[in-house]
Design an enzyme around this catalytic site. Structure first.
Site, PDB file in Angstrom:
ATOM      1  N   HIS A  63       0.461  -1.552   0.201  1.00 55.84           N
ATOM      2  CA  HIS A  63       0.153   0.892  -0.007  1.00 55.84           C
ATOM      3  C   HIS A  63       1.200   1.305   0.106  1.00 55.84           C
ATOM      4  CE1 HIS A  63      -3.173  -2.860   1.662  1.00 55.84           C
ATOM      5  NE2 HIS A  63      -3.678  -2.241   0.191  1.00 55.84           N
ATOM      6  N   ASP A 156      -5.418  -0.815  -8.058  1.00 61.32           N
ATOM      7  CA  ASP A 156      -5.247  -1.585  -6.725  1.00 61.32           C
ATOM      8  C   ASP A 156      -6.407  -2.736  -6.842  1.00 61.32           C
ATOM      9  OD1 ASP A 156      -5.941  -1.391  -2.995  1.00 61.32           O
ATOM     10  OD2 ASP A 156      -5.173  -2.996  -5.045  1.00 61.32           O
TER      11      ASP A 156
HETATM   12  N1  SAM Z   1      -5.049  -3.974  -1.520  1.00 63.77           N
HETATM   13  C1  SAM Z   1      -4.438  -6.003  -1.673  1.00 63.77           C
HETATM   14  C2  SAM Z   1      -3.816  -5.411  -1.194  1.00 63.77           C
HETATM   15  O1  SAM Z   1      -3.039  -5.632  -0.343  1.00 63.77           O
HETATM   16  O2  SAM Z   1      -2.455  -5.820  -2.697  1.00 63.77           O
HETATM   17  C3  SAM Z   1      -5.524  -6.430  -2.891  1.00 63.77           C
HETATM   18  C4  SAM Z   1      -5.750  -5.992  -3.960  1.00 63.77           C
HETATM   19  S1  SAM Z   1      -7.290  -5.220  -3.483  1.00 63.77           S
HETATM   20  C5  SAM Z   1      -7.745  -6.720  -2.298  1.00 63.77           C
HETATM   21  C6  SAM Z   1      -8.557  -5.750  -4.711  1.00 63.77           C
HETATM   22  C7  SAM Z   1      -9.630  -5.895  -5.057  1.00 63.77           C
HETATM   23  O3  SAM Z   1     -10.821  -5.365  -6.750  1.00 63.77           O
HETATM   24  C8  SAM Z   1     -10.541  -7.292  -4.321  1.00 63.77           C
HETATM   25  O4  SAM Z   1     -11.729  -6.512  -3.304  1.00 63.77           O
HETATM   26  C9  SAM Z   1     -11.671  -6.967  -5.943  1.00 63.77           C
HETATM   27  O5  SAM Z   1     -12.937  -7.453  -5.128  1.00 63.77           O
HETATM   28  C10 SAM Z   1     -11.955  -5.975  -6.966  1.00 63.77           C
HETATM   29  N2  SAM Z   1     -11.992  -6.033  -7.962  1.00 63.77           N
HETATM   30  C11 SAM Z   1     -11.827  -7.002  -8.870  1.00 63.77           C
HETATM   31  N3  SAM Z   1     -12.281  -6.408  -9.916  1.00 63.77           N
HETATM   32  C12 SAM Z   1     -13.273  -5.190  -9.926  1.00 63.77           C
HETATM   33  C13 SAM Z   1     -13.696  -4.675 -11.139  1.00 63.77           C
HETATM   34  N4  SAM Z   1     -14.352  -5.061 -12.319  1.00 63.77           N
HETATM   35  N5  SAM Z   1     -13.937  -3.712 -10.515  1.00 63.77           N
HETATM   36  C14 SAM Z   1     -14.365  -2.975  -8.863  1.00 63.77           C
HETATM   37  N6  SAM Z   1     -13.108  -4.401  -7.977  1.00 63.77           N
HETATM   38  C15 SAM Z   1     -12.790  -5.109  -9.120  1.00 63.77           C
END
Ligand code: SAM
Length: 283
Positions: A63, A156
């Protein structure tokens, strides 16, 4: 494998194992399964469809890197878009910057947000900040038609599979670019250079089609495949920040005081990437 062991084997055929103390949560959404377990090594751990996403102990590696390099390169970042980022860590780091006026966080799966609020309080702690709008929707749809709004866009996302697949294509990158204001910067997470080299190669081939200035920057990320991760610096108007003396010293020092990774010298050093990473990014 002992059921007391979490293990992730990526499509590339290797991964990570972590001893589990206790399973804490599991919920299925239309998009993915969100699991949370506790481990003595990394505290609480959140996975999506079994793939490692965030741990209490090492999330700062990721982050801090996705946020402070673009934010401190931009002269006055006020309006920010976070795509994905449901755990809240990216938003937390963004709000360390006094210039921030508003953040839109567009996360497709509300379960990730709720699980993070419950089990990752140190990560999700700013999601209720009045400067933040949490929009639960598909970012692919959200970005359509947006123009000239954001100073910074941080992608992200998960890997280019499932709901995340559509966040790694030329149409999406062009829509993101249209949503940028002049002087804007886009930083996507661009996968593991060693573990997911083909994903990275394909991603940079697309980014180079859309943006004038594109460069990877890299750093350690203990629980991600290969332990080594990359992020992209993309802009039409802003040069790749390879000279840290051009980064505002006071702003950088204020942020560095709150960080375990970021400092002003590191700001440009992270762009000194190994030859194999240059080849992946430059095609
Ligand atoms: N920030 C975290 C890390 O430490 O690497 C990982 C990334 S975060 C959890 C990734 C997010 O992207 C997930 O919560 C997922 O639901 C979201 N995501 C995936 N596809 C998406 C889309 N098309 N639109 C919005 N969010 C999406």
């Amino acid at each position: 494998m002992s059921e007391k062991l979490y293990h992730e084997i990526t499509p590339e055929g290797f991964g990570i194992a972590i001893e589990k103390d206790e399973d804490l949560y599991s919920e299925k959404s239309p998009y993915q399964v969100t699991d949370v377990f506790h481990s003595r090594a990394f505290g609480n751990v959140l996975t999506l469809d079994g793939l490692m996403m965030v741990t209490e102990r090492d999330e700062f590696f990721y982050h801090e890197m996705i946020v402070h390099i673009p934010m401190l390169t931009h002269s006055n970042p006020e309006n920010i878009l976070v795509i994905g980022g449901g755990d809240g860590g990216t938003v937390r780091e963004l709000l360390k910057h006094p210039s921030v006026k508003h953040i839109d966080m567009v996360e497709i799966d509300n379960i990730v947000i709720e699980a993070s609020k419950k089990f990752f309080k140190s990560v999700s702690c700013e999601l209720d900040n009045p400067k933040v709008s949490v929009l639960v929707q598909d970012a692919i749809e959200f970005i359509e038609g947006k123009e000239n709004i954001y100073d910074i866009v941080l992608i992200d996302s998960t890997d280019p599979i499932g709901p995340g697949e559509g966040l790694f294509n030329e149409k999406f990158y062009n829509n993101v670019k249209r949503a940028l204001k002049k002087g804007g910067i886009v930083t996507p997470q661009t996968e593991g250079p060693f573990a997911q080299s083909e994903n990275m190669r394909k991603t940079y081939a697309l980014l180079r089609k859309v943006f004038k200035n594109v460069a990877p920057y890299c750093g350690p990320m203990p629980t991600y495949p290969g332990g080594y991760w990359s992020w992209g610096f993309c802009s039409d108007d802003v040069e790749i920040p390879t000279d840290y003396t051009k980064i505002d010293e006071k702003r950088a020092q204020e942020i560095a005081k709150t960080c375990k990774i970021y400092n002003r010298e590191l700001h440009s050093a992270v762009f000194a990437v190994p030859n194999f990473v240059k080849e992946l990014a430059n095609g």
